[in-house]
Design a protein around this motif. Structure first.
Motif, PDB file in Angstrom:
ATOM      1  N   UNK A  78       0.847  -1.194   0.000  1.00  0.00           N
ATOM      2  CA  UNK A  78       0.000   0.000   0.000  1.00  0.00           C
ATOM      3  C   UNK A  78       0.882   1.243   0.000  1.00  0.00           C
ATOM      4  N   UNK A  79       1.955   1.203   0.783  1.00  0.00           N
ATOM      5  CA  UNK A  79       2.954   2.264   0.801  1.00  0.00           C
ATOM      6  C   UNK A  79       4.238   1.683   0.225  1.00  0.00           C
ATOM      7  N   UNK A  80       4.776   2.332  -0.786  1.00  0.00           N
ATOM      8  CA  UNK A  80       6.021   1.880  -1.392  1.00  0.00           C
ATOM      9  C   UNK A  80       7.175   2.415  -0.553  1.00  0.00           C
ATOM     10  N   UNK A  81       8.079   1.522  -0.148  1.00  0.00           N
ATOM     11  CA  UNK A  81       9.226   1.960   0.633  1.00  0.00           C
ATOM     12  C   UNK A  81      10.440   1.093   0.330  1.00  0.00           C
ATOM     13  N   UNK A  82      11.610   1.639   0.672  1.00  0.00           N
ATOM     14  CA  UNK A  82      12.880   0.959   0.469  1.00  0.00           C
ATOM     15  C   UNK A  82      13.552   0.810   1.827  1.00  0.00           C
ATOM     16  N   UNK A  83      13.999  -0.391   2.133  1.00  0.00           N
ATOM     17  CA  UNK A  83      14.591  -0.679   3.437  1.00  0.00           C
ATOM     18  C   UNK A  83      16.076  -0.988   3.277  1.00  0.00           C
ATOM     19  N   UNK A  84      16.863  -0.455   4.205  1.00  0.00           N
ATOM     20  CA  UNK A  84      18.294  -0.724   4.276  1.00  0.00           C
ATOM     21  C   UNK A  84      18.560  -1.392   5.632  1.00  0.00           C
ATOM     22  N   UNK A 111      10.700   6.317   2.541  1.00  0.00           N
ATOM     23  CA  UNK A 111       9.287   6.307   2.151  1.00  0.00           C
ATOM     24  C   UNK A 111       9.127   7.154   0.891  1.00  0.00           C
ATOM     25  N   UNK A 112       8.821   6.486  -0.221  1.00  0.00           N
ATOM     26  CA  UNK A 112       8.765   7.153  -1.521  1.00  0.00           C
ATOM     27  C   UNK A 112       7.747   8.288  -1.559  1.00  0.00           C
ATOM     28  N   UNK A 113       6.536   8.034  -1.042  1.00  0.00           N
ATOM     29  CA  UNK A 113       5.481   9.044  -1.158  1.00  0.00           C
ATOM     30  C   UNK A 113       5.741  10.262  -0.268  1.00  0.00           C
ATOM     31  N   UNK A 114       6.531  10.121   0.790  1.00  0.00           N
ATOM     32  CA  UNK A 114       6.849  11.247   1.670  1.00  0.00           C
ATOM     33  C   UNK A 114       8.165  11.923   1.295  1.00  0.00           C
ATOM     34  N   UNK A 135      22.604  10.363  17.519  1.00  0.00           N
ATOM     35  CA  UNK A 135      21.251  10.167  18.042  1.00  0.00           C
ATOM     36  C   UNK A 135      20.801   8.735  17.735  1.00  0.00           C
ATOM     37  N   UNK A 136      19.870   8.185  18.519  1.00  0.00           N
ATOM     38  CA  UNK A 136      19.392   6.827  18.223  1.00  0.00           C
ATOM     39  C   UNK A 136      18.423   6.775  17.036  1.00  0.00           C
ATOM     40  N   UNK A 137      17.712   7.878  16.762  1.00  0.00           N
ATOM     41  CA  UNK A 137      16.757   7.930  15.647  1.00  0.00           C
ATOM     42  C   UNK A 137      16.822   9.302  15.000  1.00  0.00           C
ATOM     43  N   UNK A 138      16.613   9.328  13.680  1.00  0.00           N
ATOM     44  CA  UNK A 138      16.677  10.590  12.958  1.00  0.00           C
ATOM     45  C   UNK A 138      15.830  10.490  11.700  1.00  0.00           C
ATOM     46  N   UNK A 139      15.112  11.561  11.380  1.00  0.00           N
ATOM     47  CA  UNK A 139      14.393  11.689  10.113  1.00  0.00           C
ATOM     48  C   UNK A 139      15.192  12.608   9.201  1.00  0.00           C
ATOM     49  N   UNK A 140      15.252  12.256   7.932  1.00  0.00           N
ATOM     50  CA  UNK A 140      15.885  13.096   6.917  1.00  0.00           C
ATOM     51  C   UNK A 140      14.807  13.468   5.907  1.00  0.00           C
ATOM     52  N   UNK A 141      14.443  14.743   5.869  1.00  0.00           N
ATOM     53  CA  UNK A 141      13.459  15.253   4.913  1.00  0.00           C
ATOM     54  C   UNK A 141      14.218  15.740   3.689  1.00  0.00           C
ATOM     55  N   UNK A 142      14.127  14.990   2.599  1.00  0.00           N
ATOM     56  CA  UNK A 142      14.889  15.333   1.394  1.00  0.00           C
ATOM     57  C   UNK A 142      14.391  16.613   0.741  1.00  0.00           C
ATOM     58  N   UNK A 143      13.085  16.858   0.772  1.00  0.00           N
ATOM     59  CA  UNK A 143      12.551  18.077   0.154  1.00  0.00           C
ATOM     60  C   UNK A 143      13.040  19.323   0.876  1.00  0.00           C
ATOM     61  N   UNK A 144      13.040  19.298   2.203  1.00  0.00           N
ATOM     62  CA  UNK A 144      13.466  20.455   2.999  1.00  0.00           C
ATOM     63  C   UNK A 144      14.981  20.487   3.199  1.00  0.00           C
TER      64      UNK A 144
END
Length: 195
Positions: A78-84, A111-114, A135-144
């Motif tokens: 349902x959500x297209x994603x790529x896992x490493x 997450x492709x759609x995000x 940090x133990x967790x991090x989000x990377x926003x490619x657009x911003x």
């Protein structure tokens, strides 16, 4: 004048039993095996696998990042994603295609759609000036073009050792960042306020 169609006795004795037989055959053969229905209607997940991955990200014809990873899975659900699942390493480039910062993590999901990447387990970002984010967790926003987390983070540099209790927001190059509930020694230039 009324017209009516009459079958002779010979046709009606043959036609009526045949029709009854066909209707009963059709009705009795409409039985569905639940296992067969499930086989035809169950959702299938598509999974692609790649090893020794090297991928480049460009925007408007300018290379922005290079990702390398030993293993990658791409899922079509349902959500297209790529896992490493077994580490990843990313080099970020400035407009002159010089390495601006580097990122390592033990695990990541794109997450492709995000157009966002979630990173976890020993996430480290180092910029060209030697400032290091851990940090133990991090989000990377490619657009911003920025990193953010609400988990504890630590920034170490030549003139700073800052612990951010409730996370951090920072551009990809780690120049200027917002630390949520900071503590630790850091220098503040005269006339400016820490963020």
């Amino acid at each position: 004048m009324r017209r009516s169609v009459h079958f002779s006795y010979r046709y009606s004795t043959f036609l009526v039993p045949c029709l009854l037989f066909l209707v009963s055959l059709l009705l009795s053969s409409c039985e569905n095996d639940p296992g067969e229905i499930e086989l035809w209607t169950k959702k299938t997940d598509l999974k692609e696998e790649a090893k020794t991955v090297e991928s480049y990200l460009s925007q408007s014809g300018v290379m922005k990042a290079k990702l390398t990873a030993p293993l990658m899975y791409r899922y079509q659900r349902d959500t297209v994603y790529t896992e490493f699942p077994k580490t990843l390493y990313v080099e970020f480039y400035d407009d002159s295609v010089r390495v601006d910062s580097r990122l390592t993590a033990n695990y990541g999901i794109y997450y492709d759609n995000l157009n966002k990447v979630f990173l976890r387990d020993s996430v480290t970002v180092i910029n060209s000036e030697g400032d290091t984010l851990r940090t133990p967790e991090l989000w990377w926003d490619q657009n911003a073009g920025k990193f953010y987390t609400d988990k504890p983070a630590r920034i170490d540099g030549i003139d700073k050792h800052i612990y951010c209790k409730d996370g951090i927001d920072a551009p990809q190059d780690l120049r200027g960042f917002t630390c949520h509930f900071p503590s630790g020694p850091f220098n503040v230039k005269e006339g400016s306020t820490p963020r």
